[in-house]
Design an enzyme around this catalytic site. Structure first.
Site, PDB file in Angstrom:
ATOM      1  N   ASP A   1      -3.637  -1.153  -2.742  1.00 20.45           N
ATOM      2  CA  ASP A   1      -3.704  -2.479  -2.124  1.00 20.45           C
ATOM      3  C   ASP A   1      -4.477  -2.277  -0.824  1.00 20.45           C
ATOM      4  OD1 ASP A   1      -3.329  -5.206  -1.858  1.00 20.45           O
ATOM      5  OD2 ASP A   1      -1.229  -5.109  -2.465  1.00 20.45           O
TER       6      ASP A   1
ATOM      7  N   CYS B   1      14.848  -0.882   0.763  1.00 19.43           N
ATOM      8  CA  CYS B   1      14.132   0.327   0.377  1.00 19.43           C
ATOM      9  C   CYS B   1      13.444   0.904   1.606  1.00 19.43           C
ATOM     10  CB  CYS B   1      13.082   0.013  -0.678  1.00 19.43           C
ATOM     11  SG  CYS B   1      13.733  -0.885  -2.087  1.00 19.43           S
TER      12      CYS B   1
ATOM     13  N   LYS C   1      -5.569  -5.773  -4.489  1.00 17.34           N
ATOM     14  CA  LYS C   1      -5.323  -4.618  -5.352  1.00 17.34           C
ATOM     15  C   LYS C   1      -6.616  -4.151  -6.006  1.00 17.34           C
ATOM     16  CE  LYS C   1      -0.774  -6.474  -6.400  1.00 17.34           C
ATOM     17  NZ  LYS C   1      -0.943  -7.802  -5.765  1.00 17.34           N
TER      18      LYS C   1
ATOM     19  N   ARG D   1       7.135  -4.533   3.505  1.00 11.04           N
ATOM     20  CA  ARG D   1       7.373  -5.605   4.486  1.00 11.04           C
ATOM     21  C   ARG D   1       8.422  -5.168   5.521  1.00 11.04           C
ATOM     22  NH1 ARG D   1       7.184  -9.576  -0.160  1.00 11.04           N
ATOM     23  NH2 ARG D   1       4.948  -9.708  -0.539  1.00 11.04           N
TER      24      ARG D   1
ATOM     25  N   CYS E   1       9.753   0.076   2.042  1.00 19.09           N
ATOM     26  CA  CYS E   1       9.410  -1.354   1.958  1.00 19.09           C
ATOM     27  C   CYS E   1       8.096  -1.660   2.678  1.00 19.09           C
ATOM     28  CB  CYS E   1      10.533  -2.168   2.586  1.00 19.09           C
ATOM     29  SG  CYS E   1      10.226  -3.943   2.538  1.00 19.09           S
TER      30      CYS E   1
ATOM     31  N   CYS F   1      17.761  -8.742   0.774  1.00 20.78           N
ATOM     32  CA  CYS F   1      17.717  -7.821  -0.369  1.00 20.78           C
ATOM     33  C   CYS F   1      19.061  -7.108  -0.468  1.00 20.78           C
ATOM     34  CB  CYS F   1      16.647  -6.746  -0.161  1.00 20.78           C
ATOM     35  SG  CYS F   1      15.002  -7.234  -0.651  1.00 20.78           S
TER      36      CYS F   1
ATOM     37  N   ASP G   1       1.575   1.853   0.577  1.00 21.88           N
ATOM     38  CA  ASP G   1       0.830   1.190   1.656  1.00 21.88           C
ATOM     39  C   ASP G   1       1.038   1.887   3.006  1.00 21.88           C
ATOM     40  OD1 ASP G   1      -0.137  -0.819  -0.017  1.00 21.88           O
ATOM     41  OD2 ASP G   1       1.637  -2.082   0.296  1.00 21.88           O
TER      42      ASP G   1
ATOM     43  N   ARG H   1      -3.614 -17.856  -7.764  1.00 22.10           N
ATOM     44  CA  ARG H   1      -2.192 -17.555  -7.635  1.00 22.10           C
ATOM     45  C   ARG H   1      -1.790 -17.356  -6.182  1.00 22.10           C
ATOM     46  NH1 ARG H   1      -5.525 -13.840  -9.491  1.00 22.10           N
ATOM     47  NH2 ARG H   1      -5.192 -11.606  -9.324  1.00 22.10           N
TER      48      ARG H   1
ATOM     49  N   ARG I   1      -4.281 -15.336  -1.627  1.00 17.48           N
ATOM     50  CA  ARG I   1      -5.306 -14.313  -1.528  1.00 17.48           C
ATOM     51  C   ARG I   1      -6.254 -14.367  -2.711  1.00 17.48           C
ATOM     52  NH1 ARG I   1      -2.839  -9.125   0.183  1.00 17.48           N
ATOM     53  NH2 ARG I   1      -3.303 -10.186   2.131  1.00 17.48           N
ATOM     54  N   TYR I   2      -5.712 -14.547  -3.888  1.00 19.94           N
ATOM     55  CA  TYR I   2      -6.516 -14.572  -5.111  1.00 19.94           C
ATOM     56  C   TYR I   2      -6.755 -16.020  -5.521  1.00 19.94           C
ATOM     57  CZ  TYR I   2      -5.046  -9.686  -5.292  1.00 19.94           C
ATOM     58  OH  TYR I   2      -4.805  -8.379  -4.989  1.00 19.94           O
TER      59      TYR I   2
HETATM   60  C1  LIG Z   1      -0.021  -8.658  -5.797  1.00 16.08           C
HETATM   61  C2  LIG Z   1      -0.306  -9.995  -5.336  1.00 16.08           C
HETATM   62  C3  LIG Z   1      -0.547 -11.017  -6.249  1.00 16.08           C
HETATM   63  C4  LIG Z   1      -0.518 -10.813  -7.755  1.00 16.08           C
HETATM   64  O1  LIG Z   1      -1.542  -9.984  -8.192  1.00 16.08           O
HETATM   65  P1  LIG Z   1      -1.701  -9.691  -9.752  1.00 16.08           P
HETATM   66  O2  LIG Z   1      -2.789  -8.691  -9.829  1.00 16.08           O
HETATM   67  O3  LIG Z   1      -2.044 -11.012 -10.400  1.00 16.08           O
HETATM   68  O4  LIG Z   1      -0.390  -9.182 -10.252  1.00 16.08           O
HETATM   69  C5  LIG Z   1      -0.823 -12.265  -5.753  1.00 16.08           C
HETATM   70  N1  LIG Z   1      -0.882 -12.500  -4.431  1.00 16.08           N
HETATM   71  C6  LIG Z   1      -0.651 -11.538  -3.534  1.00 16.08           C
HETATM   72  C7  LIG Z   1      -0.740 -11.861  -2.086  1.00 16.08           C
HETATM   73  C8  LIG Z   1      -0.354 -10.248  -3.947  1.00 16.08           C
HETATM   74  O5  LIG Z   1      -0.121  -9.279  -3.042  1.00 16.08           O
END
Ligand SMILES: *Cc1c(COP(=O)(O)O)cnc(C)c1O
Length: 426
Positions: free
Chosen positions: A348, A144, A355, A149, A147, A140, A311, A131, A127-128
């Site tokens: 989110d 929870c 986020k 998910r 959750c 798990c 969420d 990362r 998504r980002y």
């Molecule tokens: C939360 C999340 C991250 C990490 O986000 P940070 O702001 O770097 O902690 C990365 N990918 C996905 C899909 C996420 O939901």
């Protein structure tokens, strides 16, 4: 030395007979057994009737729980259940782990964050820019009730779609994308994987030159801290660093000596520990509880990282609060407690928007040569960002007029000003 294989864990637990009776108040079990993560997993509660040892349930309550359980099952370690006060129906640990009839009949998204749409290969969300998040297990130790998910619980029969089968394709994707420098292992709880399996994953990720850091999202410090007393696991985490653990404490009751020991072991293995709480109605939607949680976390050297707005996932809606509640909590933290204890409050956003931080507004009015800020005490202060700290002209009519020729407007009875008076008297 791994005693619980993946297949074994998915079988119904072999009950220890009467051994766990009254375990909630006073463990009858041998200390060594109670302290073993394998024992905790093997004796995890997966059925309403097994809750009788931990809670006082009327037959009506049991019937309700059973109807919820048939949709969203129960899973809880004896350790986590032992944190519940059996006489308090509103116990904050109980709310996170015991089914509620409110979970049924909700109309909301199954996948509110669109994780699956941002999934180039099954189990990996990109998504980002730099990362990715990879789901390496569905398992798990505690399920929870909040959750995000929760949709995956229903697909328990086809859980293979979300487990290690996807690993080769996920690794290929990461290898082919040199922009990925941060890989987040998620789940399920990755620290429930057998140590050799986890080691294999970490070794393969470490072999990719552009992967700088590995994060592990795990609630094990809260739900199964005994797992982190395992020297073998700790040495693996040490060997494949830099690894960061993001954990999930939601209430001060969860900060136990056992959890503190788990965190300490991680820190000794060179793993920084950050916390991601979720704002949950009836659990922690209260300024005092949150102050106690966040200051308690820094006492055990866990840094509060995020506070998530809950969420809108199906089966989770009853935990949601207003955004105002979250902002009230953030206002109640900043300035009032150590800055180290203040997380970032995030929503989110739907559609995979990710986020988004939301903050109380500290800037009250602005002009080119002077702004009006407010501090945590409600004091309004003029501030000239480029000048000498004194105020220049401001807009003809603005909040700054309230302050007259002075630099600040202070609420009556401000404790800090009272302390200053005391000082002058010396
Ligand atoms: C939360 C999340 C991250 C990490 O986000 P940070 O702001 O770097 O902690 C990365 N990918 C996905 C899909 C996420 O939901």
């Amino acid at each position: 030395m791994e005693k619980v294989s993946e297949e074994e864990r998915d079988k119904p637990p072999s009950r220890g007979g009467a051994a766990v009776l009254e375990v909630a108040s006073e463990p009858q079990t041998e200390r060594a057994e109670w302290d073993s993560w394998q024992w905790q997993l093997a004796h995890a509660v997966r059925k309403t009737e097994d809750l009788r040892q931990y809670l006082n349930l009327s037959p009506e309550e049991e019937a309700i729980l059973r109807s919820v359980e048939s949709v969203y099952p129960i899973m809880a370690t004896p350790y986590y259940l032992s944190l519940i006060d059996p006489y308090d129906p509103n116990d904050p640990v109980r709310k996170q782990v015991i089914p509620s009839p409110e979970e049924l009949g909700q109309h909301a998204c199954e996948d509110p964050l669109d994780e699956e749409k941002d999934s180039p290969v099954p189990g990996l969300t990109h998504r980002y820019p730099d990362r990715v998040l990879v789901v390496v297990t569905n398992f798990c130790p505690v399920w929870c009730r909040h959750c995000t998910r929760k949709r995956l619980w229903k697909h328990h029969a086809c859980k293979r779609a979300y487990t290690l089968r996807n690993l080769p394709a996920m690794l290929d994707y990461i290898r082919a994308h040199p922009e990925i420098r941060d890989v987040i292992l998620s789940g399920g709880d990755p620290l429930t994987l057998p140590t050799p399996t986890l080691e294999r994953i970490l070794a393969q990720l470490r072999a990719i030159p552009h992967v700088e850091i590995i994060r592990i999202g795990s609630r094990v410090p809260v739900t199964l801290p005994q797992r982190l007393w395992d020297e073998q696991l700790l040495s693996v985490l040490d060997r494949y660093g830099p690894i960061w653990v993001n954990t999930h404490f939601n209430h001060p009751k969860e900060i136990t000596p056992e959890a503190a020991r788990a965190v300490d072991n991680l820190l000794r293995a060179g793993v920084p520990v950050n916390n991601q709480s979720v704002l949950l109605a009836g659990v922690n939607d209260d300024v005092r509880v949150m102050r106690e949680l966040m200051t308690g976390l820094i006492r055990i050297k866990v840094r509060p990282y995020y506070l998530y707005h809950c969420d809108p996932a199906q089966g989770v809606m009853h935990f949601r609060t207003s955004l105002t509640k979250g902002l009230e909590i953030m206002e109640g933290l900043r300035g009032h407690v150590s800055g180290l204890a203040v997380p970032t409050y995030v929503v989110d956003a739907p559609g995979g928007a990710g986020k988004i931080p939301v903050m109380p507004n500290y800037m009250v009015s602005w002009a080119e040569d002077g702004v009006v800020l407010r501090n945590y005490e409600g004091i309004l202060v003029k501030y000239n960002p480029k000048g000498n700290g004194m105020t220049g002209k401001t807009k003809p009519t603005s909040v700054s007029e309230l302050l007259g020729t002075g630099g600040a407007l202070v609420p009556e009875g401000n404790p800090r000003m009272e302390r200053r008076k005391g000082r002058q008297a010396h």
